[in-house]
Design an enzyme around this catalytic site. Structure first.
Site, PDB file in Angstrom:
ATOM      1  CE  LYS A 105      -4.078   2.120   0.585  1.00  0.00           C
ATOM      2  NZ  LYS A 105      -3.972   3.232   1.396  1.00  0.00           N
ATOM      3  CG  ASN A 119      -6.113   8.521  -7.815  1.00  0.00           C
ATOM      4  OD1 ASN A 119      -5.621   9.576  -7.402  1.00  0.00           O
ATOM      5  ND2 ASN A 119      -6.561   7.588  -6.996  1.00  0.00           N
TER       6      ASN A 119
HETATM    7  O1  KPL Z   1      -4.904   5.202  -1.085  1.00  0.00           O
HETATM    8  C1  KPL Z   1      -5.016   6.047  -1.937  1.00  0.00           C
HETATM    9  C2  KPL Z   1      -5.013   7.455  -1.482  1.00  0.00           C
HETATM   10  O2  KPL Z   1      -5.623   8.308  -2.130  1.00  0.00           O
HETATM   11  O3  KPL Z   1      -4.388   7.708  -0.446  1.00  0.00           O
HETATM   12  C3  KPL Z   1      -5.072   5.681  -3.395  1.00  0.00           C
HETATM   13  C4  KPL Z   1      -4.780   4.195  -3.555  1.00  0.00           C
HETATM   14  C5  KPL Z   1      -4.075   6.483  -4.184  1.00  0.00           C
HETATM   15  C6  KPL Z   1      -6.455   5.848  -3.948  1.00  0.00           C
HETATM   16  O4  KPL Z   1      -6.846   7.169  -4.081  1.00  0.00           O
END
Ligand code: KPL
Length: 313
Positions: free
Chosen positions: A189, A207
């Site tokens: 992650k 994104n």
């Molecule tokens: O976890 C996320 C975030 O915005 O912090 C992602 C995976 C980039 C999804 O928006």
């Protein structure tokens, strides 16, 4: 008189409120808030699909007060990564050696801060893809069903305790599973966040708008090679091509998302960059290596992602 378990929730943002709402069916939820009113309750609108429910939950003060001093049995922490250590420290007089703590922070570093602060407690980390947002301070929208993995990150790794945590979290009705390799989940992650969040913050885009932009296209491959190396230092084997494919898959699946980092920038808040790309730089210093693409992104976010005016886009 009910004997439902009491769960304290620290950090009543979008995700904290989602879990509080879902867990409140089978548990007595107490929200820990910085400011509480004389009714000692907190109310918000919860929108799930097209259904709106008014949720009212009891609350206590998250800083030490004579009134709120009862020991805490289970604590779920949803604060920003940079606030976590201080917020948990404020509750220290309510934590006993058996208080179990589940950390839901983004990035990496705050988990280690808490295991160092409370080396004798059962501490768990969770990684979740549940989506929630807060269009205003009184409304929480459940934006997308996801999955949650939880696993022990402390020395007190006892299986009946882990079963208890899993059963408490599963009482939410959300999809939760136990993962004995939770560090690997957290690292993956982290790698995804390192490879998406700073670009969205620098380019001020969703994104799904990253691929095709010169800054992203020129840097994603070298960055994934650096992430492969830094993960290897931490005994996680994922090669750069696999990482890049995973990043692009997440970008596609979350195309419409405004990343958490860009949300912070637009809302005029501090970002979690120090616990995302900043954590990679910390590892670099500790292992005498350099990760130049990551460092350039980190420096650019530090210097240019000062909060800006929300244009509403
Ligand atoms: O976890 C996320 C975030 O915005 O912090 C992602 C995976 C980039 C999804 O928006």
């Amino acid at each position: 008189m009910t004997d439902k378990p009491i769960i304290h929730i620290l950090g009543a943002g979008a995700l904290g409120s989602l879990w509080a709402t879902k867990l409140s069916k089978d548990n007595r939820i107490v929200l820990l808030l910085k400011k509480i009113d004389e009714k000692r309750s907190h109310q918000f609108r919860f929108i799930d699909k097209n259904q709106t429910t008014t949720i009212t939950l009891p609350c206590e003060c998250s800083t030490p007060t004579p009134q709120d001093s009862r020991p805490i049995d289970t604590l779920l922490v949803f604060t920003k990564s940079y606030d976590t250590l201080n917020a948990v420290q404020q509750l220290r007089n309510r934590l006993t050696p058996s208080s179990r703590i589940v950390l839901f922070q983004n990035g990496m570093g705050s988990q280690q801060e808490i295991t160092q602060l409370l080396p004798g407690n059962p501490i768990y980390a969770a990684s979740t893809t549940e989506g929630a947002n807060r269009p205003d301070s009184q409304t929480v929208v459940y934006a997308g069903k996801g999955e949650t993995w939880v696993g022990s990150i402390s020395n007190q790794n006892n299986s009946s305790e882990s079963e208890k945590v899993l059963s408490l979290l599963s009482g939410s009705g959300l999809s939760v599973s136990y993962n004995s390799a939770i560090w690997e989940k957290l690292w993956l992650k982290l790698a995804i966040n390192c490879a998406i969040n700073p670009f969205t913050a620098l380019l001020n885009c969703k994104n799904g708008e990253l691929v095709g932009q010169p800054l992203f296209d020129a840097n994603i491959t070298p960055l994934c090679h650096e992430l492969e190396r830094v993960m290897k230092v931490n005994n996680i084997n994922k090669n750069a091509d696999e990482l890049e494919a995973l990043v692009k898959e997440v970008i596609e699946k979350t195309a419409n998302n405004v990343s958490s980092m860009l949300q912070d920038v637009r809302a005029g808040k501090q970002t979690e960059i120090e616990y995302i790309n900043g954590y990679i730089e910390l590892v670099a210093k500790n292992c005498d290596d350099t990760f130049p693409t990551n460092l350039v992104l980190l420096k650019r976010v530090r210097s240019s992602c000062k909060p800006h005016i929300n244009t509403g886009t």
